[in-house]
Design a protein around this motif. Structure first.
Motif, PDB file in Angstrom:
ATOM      1  N   GLU A 190       0.803  -1.213   0.000  1.00 32.93           N
ATOM      2  CA  GLU A 190       0.000   0.000   0.000  1.00 32.93           C
ATOM      3  C   GLU A 190       0.842   1.272   0.000  1.00 32.93           C
ATOM      4  O   GLU A 190       1.964   1.292   0.498  1.00 32.93           O
ATOM      5  CB  GLU A 190      -0.959   0.019   1.185  1.00 32.93           C
ATOM      6  CG  GLU A 190      -0.291   0.168   2.535  1.00 32.93           C
ATOM      7  CD  GLU A 190      -1.294   0.188   3.676  1.00 32.93           C
ATOM      8  OE1 GLU A 190      -1.017   0.866   4.671  1.00 32.93           O
ATOM      9  OE2 GLU A 190      -2.346  -0.470   3.576  1.00 32.93           O
ATOM     10  N   ASN A 191       0.273   2.305  -0.577  1.00 28.96           N
ATOM     11  CA  ASN A 191       0.793   3.671  -0.526  1.00 28.96           C
ATOM     12  C   ASN A 191      -0.362   4.533  -0.046  1.00 28.96           C
ATOM     13  O   ASN A 191      -1.458   4.475  -0.606  1.00 28.96           O
ATOM     14  CB  ASN A 191       1.234   4.163  -1.905  1.00 28.96           C
ATOM     15  CG  ASN A 191       2.604   3.660  -2.281  1.00 28.96           C
ATOM     16  OD1 ASN A 191       3.583   4.303  -1.975  1.00 28.96           O
ATOM     17  ND2 ASN A 191       2.666   2.497  -2.913  1.00 28.96           N
ATOM     18  N   ILE A 192      -0.111   5.332   0.971  1.00 32.22           N
ATOM     19  CA  ILE A 192      -1.150   6.217   1.506  1.00 32.22           C
ATOM     20  C   ILE A 192      -0.877   7.625   0.984  1.00 32.22           C
ATOM     21  O   ILE A 192       0.210   8.172   1.198  1.00 32.22           O
ATOM     22  CB  ILE A 192      -1.148   6.205   3.047  1.00 32.22           C
ATOM     23  CG1 ILE A 192      -1.372   4.775   3.555  1.00 32.22           C
ATOM     24  CG2 ILE A 192      -2.194   7.162   3.592  1.00 32.22           C
ATOM     25  CD1 ILE A 192      -1.099   4.604   5.038  1.00 32.22           C
ATOM     26  N   ILE A 193      -1.835   8.173   0.278  1.00 30.85           N
ATOM     27  CA  ILE A 193      -1.704   9.527  -0.262  1.00 30.85           C
ATOM     28  C   ILE A 193      -2.114  10.493   0.850  1.00 30.85           C
ATOM     29  O   ILE A 193      -3.296  10.571   1.198  1.00 30.85           O
ATOM     30  CB  ILE A 193      -2.589   9.723  -1.515  1.00 30.85           C
ATOM     31  CG1 ILE A 193      -2.357   8.608  -2.545  1.00 30.85           C
ATOM     32  CG2 ILE A 193      -2.362  11.108  -2.107  1.00 30.85           C
ATOM     33  CD1 ILE A 193      -0.952   8.479  -3.059  1.00 30.85           C
ATOM     34  N   THR A 194      -1.126  11.214   1.406  1.00 31.56           N
ATOM     35  CA  THR A 194      -1.416  12.099   2.538  1.00 31.56           C
ATOM     36  C   THR A 194      -1.792  13.504   2.106  1.00 31.56           C
ATOM     37  O   THR A 194      -2.545  14.182   2.806  1.00 31.56           O
ATOM     38  CB  THR A 194      -0.218  12.172   3.498  1.00 31.56           C
ATOM     39  OG1 THR A 194       0.936  12.612   2.762  1.00 31.56           O
ATOM     40  CG2 THR A 194       0.057  10.806   4.120  1.00 31.56           C
ATOM     41  N   ASN A 195      -1.271  13.944   0.960  1.00 36.35           N
ATOM     42  CA  ASN A 195      -1.604  15.294   0.494  1.00 36.35           C
ATOM     43  C   ASN A 195      -1.474  15.364  -1.018  1.00 36.35           C
ATOM     44  O   ASN A 195      -0.581  14.757  -1.600  1.00 36.35           O
ATOM     45  CB  ASN A 195      -0.697  16.340   1.140  1.00 36.35           C
ATOM     46  CG  ASN A 195      -1.179  17.747   0.861  1.00 36.35           C
ATOM     47  OD1 ASN A 195      -2.371  18.014   0.853  1.00 36.35           O
ATOM     48  ND2 ASN A 195      -0.257  18.658   0.613  1.00 36.35           N
ATOM     49  N   VAL A 196      -2.374  16.103  -1.628  1.00 37.40           N
ATOM     50  CA  VAL A 196      -2.305  16.383  -3.062  1.00 37.40           C
ATOM     51  C   VAL A 196      -2.654  17.856  -3.224  1.00 37.40           C
ATOM     52  O   VAL A 196      -3.697  18.309  -2.745  1.00 37.40           O
ATOM     53  CB  VAL A 196      -3.296  15.527  -3.887  1.00 37.40           C
ATOM     54  CG1 VAL A 196      -3.200  15.872  -5.363  1.00 37.40           C
ATOM     55  CG2 VAL A 196      -3.053  14.041  -3.677  1.00 37.40           C
ATOM     56  N   ASP A 197      -1.765  18.608  -3.867  1.00 41.50           N
ATOM     57  CA  ASP A 197      -2.073  19.999  -4.198  1.00 41.50           C
ATOM     58  C   ASP A 197      -1.465  20.299  -5.557  1.00 41.50           C
ATOM     59  O   ASP A 197      -0.973  19.398  -6.231  1.00 41.50           O
ATOM     60  CB  ASP A 197      -1.602  20.973  -3.110  1.00 41.50           C
ATOM     61  CG  ASP A 197      -0.105  20.889  -2.850  1.00 41.50           C
ATOM     62  OD1 ASP A 197       0.659  20.499  -3.758  1.00 41.50           O
ATOM     63  OD2 ASP A 197       0.310  21.242  -1.728  1.00 41.50           O
ATOM     64  N   TRP A 198      -1.475  21.558  -5.958  1.00 41.23           N
ATOM     65  CA  TRP A 198      -0.996  21.898  -7.297  1.00 41.23           C
ATOM     66  C   TRP A 198       0.511  21.774  -7.425  1.00 41.23           C
ATOM     67  O   TRP A 198       1.052  21.749  -8.519  1.00 41.23           O
ATOM     68  CB  TRP A 198      -1.477  23.289  -7.688  1.00 41.23           C
ATOM     69  CG  TRP A 198      -2.940  23.275  -7.933  1.00 41.23           C
ATOM     70  CD1 TRP A 198      -3.922  23.726  -7.102  1.00 41.23           C
ATOM     71  CD2 TRP A 198      -3.608  22.716  -9.065  1.00 41.23           C
ATOM     72  NE1 TRP A 198      -5.157  23.483  -7.647  1.00 41.23           N
ATOM     73  CE2 TRP A 198      -4.992  22.867  -8.859  1.00 41.23           C
ATOM     74  CE3 TRP A 198      -3.183  22.102 -10.234  1.00 41.23           C
ATOM     75  CZ2 TRP A 198      -5.942  22.437  -9.770  1.00 41.23           C
ATOM     76  CZ3 TRP A 198      -4.125  21.672 -11.151  1.00 41.23           C
ATOM     77  CH2 TRP A 198      -5.488  21.847 -10.907  1.00 41.23           C
TER      78      TRP A 198
END
Length: 188
Positions: A167-175
């Protein structure tokens, strides 16, 4: 802020300095995001909104130098809000390309008088110690921004699994990019 909005912001900064500017199309621009002219000066400007997600490297500088010559510009500037690799600074100095670090315009602070102060003042990198498939979509719904906003940004907070069940946990996504916790617990 989206990358296109950052380009528009940089364009406005040059307009305020008395330049006539032209924002190029988002694709097929040969690496030039803005043309700025004043008198006999014609500047090719490449804008990289990378934040902490990527670093400007020397090949980007060499590409900008070629595009500057291709379009008959007599100066080139690369603007970023992120880091620039030491070898990129070396190449830029040799090719006489200006490097500028300009923060987002929305980084503001209230002063005692209640006015806003913007931290988005350009810094010439040459004066700062350095920190260490050709697919084009013409349909507006398939721009980088629309794909990022529709498919990538909703991944924030999700857990993704590869074909081995890791698994990979996506903690933040922004521009500026994606932050994740890998299956080994590394942050990247």
């Amino acid at each position: 802020m989206k990358p296109r909005e950052y380009e528009e912001y940089i364009r406005e900064l040059f307009n305020k300095q008395g330049y006539t500017t032209e924002l190029t199309p988002q694709s097929g621009d040969y690496g030039i995001d803005i043309f700025a002219t004043k008198g006999r000066e014609k500047i090719a400007i490449q804008v990289k909104m990378y934040g902490n997600s990527r670093k400007v490297n020397r090949s980007m500088i060499m590409e900008l130098h070629g595009a500057k010559d291709y379009f008959g510009c007599n100066k080139a500037i690369l603007v970023t809000n992120g880091e620039i690799m030491p070898d990129a600074i070396e190449v830029a100095n040799r090719l006489q390309i200006d490097l500028q670090i300009i923060d987002y315009p929305d980084k503001t602070t209230k002063t005692a008088e209640g006015t806003l102060y913007s931290s988005a003042s350009p810094k010439k990198v040459q004066d700062i110690e350095s920190k260490s498939s050709n697919i084009f979509f013409t349909n507006e719904e398939y721009t980088f921004d629309s794909i990022w906003e529709t498919y990538i940004m909703p991944l924030k907070g999700k857990t993704l699994y590869n074909n081995r069940g890791k698994e990979n946990i996506i903690t933040n996504v922004d521009w500026a990019g994606i932050t994740r916790i890998t299956s080994q617990g590394n942050i990247g």
